[in-house]
Design a protein around this motif. Structure first.
Motif, PDB file in Angstrom:
ATOM      1  N   LYS A 261       0.874  -1.175   0.000  1.00  0.00           N
ATOM      2  CA  LYS A 261       0.000   0.000   0.000  1.00  0.00           C
ATOM      3  C   LYS A 261       0.907   1.220   0.000  1.00  0.00           C
ATOM      4  O   LYS A 261       1.078   1.876   1.004  1.00  0.00           O
ATOM      5  CB  LYS A 261      -0.932  -0.027   1.223  1.00  0.00           C
ATOM      6  N   ASP A 262       1.520   1.456  -1.161  1.00  0.00           N
ATOM      7  CA  ASP A 262       2.547   2.479  -1.304  1.00  0.00           C
ATOM      8  C   ASP A 262       3.691   2.152  -0.331  1.00  0.00           C
ATOM      9  O   ASP A 262       4.169   1.015  -0.320  1.00  0.00           O
ATOM     10  CB  ASP A 262       1.965   3.871  -1.084  1.00  0.00           C
ATOM     11  N   TRP A 263       4.120   3.066   0.503  1.00  0.00           N
ATOM     12  CA  TRP A 263       5.260   2.813   1.383  1.00  0.00           C
ATOM     13  C   TRP A 263       4.882   1.955   2.587  1.00  0.00           C
ATOM     14  O   TRP A 263       5.751   1.531   3.352  1.00  0.00           O
ATOM     15  CB  TRP A 263       5.868   4.135   1.862  1.00  0.00           C
ATOM     16  N   ILE A 264       3.584   1.635   2.728  1.00  0.00           N
ATOM     17  CA  ILE A 264       3.093   0.855   3.860  1.00  0.00           C
ATOM     18  C   ILE A 264       2.858  -0.589   3.446  1.00  0.00           C
ATOM     19  O   ILE A 264       2.249  -0.860   2.404  1.00  0.00           O
ATOM     20  CB  ILE A 264       1.788   1.470   4.407  1.00  0.00           C
ATOM     21  N   LEU A 265       3.301  -1.519   4.278  1.00  0.00           N
ATOM     22  CA  LEU A 265       3.032  -2.943   4.102  1.00  0.00           C
ATOM     23  C   LEU A 265       1.821  -3.272   4.963  1.00  0.00           C
ATOM     24  O   LEU A 265       1.865  -3.178   6.187  1.00  0.00           O
ATOM     25  CB  LEU A 265       4.255  -3.750   4.531  1.00  0.00           C
ATOM     26  N   ASN A 266       0.726  -3.661   4.319  1.00  0.00           N
ATOM     27  CA  ASN A 266      -0.578  -3.725   4.971  1.00  0.00           C
ATOM     28  C   ASN A 266      -1.063  -5.162   5.149  1.00  0.00           C
ATOM     29  O   ASN A 266      -0.966  -5.988   4.238  1.00  0.00           O
ATOM     30  CB  ASN A 266      -1.601  -2.952   4.130  1.00  0.00           C
ATOM     31  N   ASN A 267      -1.606  -5.473   6.347  1.00  0.00           N
ATOM     32  CA  ASN A 267      -2.287  -6.743   6.574  1.00  0.00           C
ATOM     33  C   ASN A 267      -3.762  -6.459   6.809  1.00  0.00           C
ATOM     34  O   ASN A 267      -4.121  -5.548   7.568  1.00  0.00           O
ATOM     35  CB  ASN A 267      -1.704  -7.468   7.779  1.00  0.00           C
ATOM     36  N   ASP A 268      -4.641  -7.268   6.175  1.00  0.00           N
ATOM     37  CA  ASP A 268      -6.076  -6.977   6.232  1.00  0.00           C
ATOM     38  C   ASP A 268      -6.761  -7.478   7.501  1.00  0.00           C
ATOM     39  O   ASP A 268      -7.951  -7.216   7.714  1.00  0.00           O
ATOM     40  CB  ASP A 268      -6.783  -7.540   4.999  1.00  0.00           C
ATOM     41  N   GLY A 269      -6.043  -8.229   8.342  1.00  0.00           N
ATOM     42  CA  GLY A 269      -6.627  -8.679   9.609  1.00  0.00           C
ATOM     43  C   GLY A 269      -7.517  -9.899   9.505  1.00  0.00           C
ATOM     44  O   GLY A 269      -8.071 -10.345  10.510  1.00  0.00           O
TER      45      GLY A 269
ATOM     46  N   SER B 189      -5.957  -9.176  13.896  1.00  0.00           N
ATOM     47  CA  SER B 189      -6.365  -7.786  13.670  1.00  0.00           C
ATOM     48  C   SER B 189      -5.459  -7.180  12.606  1.00  0.00           C
ATOM     49  O   SER B 189      -4.332  -7.633  12.391  1.00  0.00           O
ATOM     50  CB  SER B 189      -6.268  -6.976  14.965  1.00  0.00           C
ATOM     51  N   ALA B 190      -5.956  -6.166  11.951  1.00  0.00           N
ATOM     52  CA  ALA B 190      -5.190  -5.499  10.904  1.00  0.00           C
ATOM     53  C   ALA B 190      -3.981  -4.792  11.510  1.00  0.00           C
ATOM     54  O   ALA B 190      -4.045  -4.257  12.616  1.00  0.00           O
ATOM     55  CB  ALA B 190      -6.075  -4.501  10.164  1.00  0.00           C
ATOM     56  N   VAL B 191      -2.885  -4.788  10.773  1.00  0.00           N
ATOM     57  CA  VAL B 191      -1.665  -4.130  11.223  1.00  0.00           C
ATOM     58  C   VAL B 191      -0.919  -3.613  10.007  1.00  0.00           C
ATOM     59  O   VAL B 191      -1.066  -4.141   8.899  1.00  0.00           O
ATOM     60  CB  VAL B 191      -0.772  -5.102  12.048  1.00  0.00           C
ATOM     61  N   GLN B 192      -0.155  -2.550  10.206  1.00  0.00           N
ATOM     62  CA  GLN B 192       0.635  -1.985   9.125  1.00  0.00           C
ATOM     63  C   GLN B 192       2.082  -1.826   9.572  1.00  0.00           C
ATOM     64  O   GLN B 192       2.354  -1.468  10.721  1.00  0.00           O
ATOM     65  CB  GLN B 192       0.082  -0.618   8.704  1.00  0.00           C
TER      66      GLN B 192
END
Length: 402
Positions: free
Chosen positions: A262-270, A386-389
């Motif tokens: 997610k651009d510069w963020i590494l995203n987990n959907d939870g 849970s979601a985390v970035q």
């Protein structure tokens, strides 16, 4: 015939005069103290701090940024006092980029950019508080006094007049940095700046911020030092390398379904997954790791050396605080978490089977021993319901302790 001391000389032809004039001009350029910051062929002398290999490339004697992901390309070495010149052009209207001076080597906590001073490179944006005409401002922990007070009190100098040309046309920047004083000249005239800058020695960066921008004719003339104090020098290169490209999951394996760029963020959907861990493909022995993380609610974890025995817990709300080494029941010495949903920064050092953890600048675990952990292994990022970035994931390898 023309006479001169020593005998006769033939008349000089027009063609010879042209060649001599060109030679003299080239010699003058060589003698004015400027040297090139860019060889026109590749990015030798530059460091990709936190972007994909495709973010900054070279073509037709230009450095080209796609703008994706958001991030920076910096010089290999620091500069203190200097005059810097370059040309830039936005390819599409509304483009955004920037030139940073006196920058740290890596990005600031919770930001895709470094602590630095930005000379704005922007198109088609005009408001009472920011413009596309060469604003100069302190970012992410740097300090300076703008040449003119900002209407909202920001550390930002708005330009004295509009001089930039719109997308599709080249602009020329001349930036003079000397003893903490910064001046930006645009297309032949100084329009903005500041003084009492801290830091006042650091790296020079080109910014990627969402759109294509080209740079050429980068050259620099260094000026005599004014002996900055250690606290006036930006953070130097300590050998950290980014583990995340900002555009894909190259270099990672494991749960590729629920982790995404997610651009510069590494995203987990939870969402639930059989394997909730994203693993680095590379294994590490002794190392130091920087990782920014943001957790609105719930739990997450970082695993070291590929082992559940070396699990660092992340909590939100923090309770006793993040940084617990759960397998050995080592609790944080102090609660150092920022508020839920805000960015935090871990600095994790692992030497042999000993771990030290800093959270937001405070030591929360010091030299804790983990028995029976492997000498080498992967780094894991784990979502726990849970979601985390994560962002700004850097690692530097340390000499393996004997």
């Amino acid at each position: 015939m023309h006479r001169y001391r020593g005998g006769l000389r033939r008349p000089i032809s027009i063609g010879t005069l042209v060649i001599l004039c060109i030679s003299c001009t080239a010699l003058a350029d060589d003698e004015d103290g400027f040297v090139s910051l860019f060889n026109g062929k590749d990015l030798a002398g530059w460091v990709n701090v936190n972007c994909a290999p495709s973010t900054f490339t070279v073509k037709d004697n230009q450095i080209i940024t796609t703008g994706i992901p958001t991030g920076v390309l910096r010089t290999e070495r620091q500069y203190e006092n200097f005059i810097l010149e370059l040309d830039w052009i936005h390819i599409v209207p509304g483009g955004n980029s920037g030139l940073f001076v006196w920058s740290d080597a890596i990005t600031a906590p919770g930001q895709p950019f470094t602590r630095a001073f930005e000379c704005q490179i922007l198109d088609g944006h005009e408001t009472p508080s920011s413009t596309s005409q060469g604003d100069v401002f302190a970012i992410h922990g740097s300090f300076f006094v703008p040449d003119r007070p900002h209407p909202a009190g920001w550390m930002r100098c708005l330009p004295s007049e509009a001089r930039t040309k719109p997308a599709g046309q080249w602009n020329h920047y001349r930036v003079e940095c000397n003893d903490g004083v910064l001046k930006l000249g645009i297309n032949g005239k100084v329009v903005s700046g500041g003084s009492k800058s801290r830091p006042r020695k650091g790296y020079i960066c080109l910014e990627a911020e969402g759109s294509e921008c080209h740079f050429k004719n980068l050259r620099i003339k260094e000026l005599p030092s004014t002996n900055p104090k250690p606290e006036e020098i930006a953070r130097t290169d300590e050998g950290f390398k980014s583990l995340y490209s900002g555009v894909d999951l190259s270099g990672w394996t494991g749960d590729l379904d629920h982790w995404s760029p997610k651009d510069w963020i590494l995203n987990n959907d939870g969402k639930d997954a059989a394997d909730k861990t994203l693993w680095s493909e590379k294994e590490y022995g002794d190392f130091q790791m920087i990782a920014d993380w943001r957790l609105p609610a719930g739990k997450s974890a970082i695993l070291l050396r590929g082992s559940p025995k070396a699990t660092i817990e992340l909590h939100s709300p923090a309770g006793a605080g993040s940084g617990t080494l759960s397998a050995i029941d080592a609790a944080p010495k102090v609660k150092a978490d920022n508020r839920a949903g805000q960015w935090n920064r871990f600095v994790v050092t692992m030497k042999k089977n000993r771990v030290t953890i800093e959270l937001n600048g405070k030591t929360v675990i010091e030299n804790a021993q983990i028995a029976s952990v492997a000498d080498k292994g992967r780094i894991g990022l784990r979502a726990q319901g849970s979601a985390v970035q994560f962002g700004n994931i850097y690692v530097r390898e340390l000499q393996q302790a004997k």
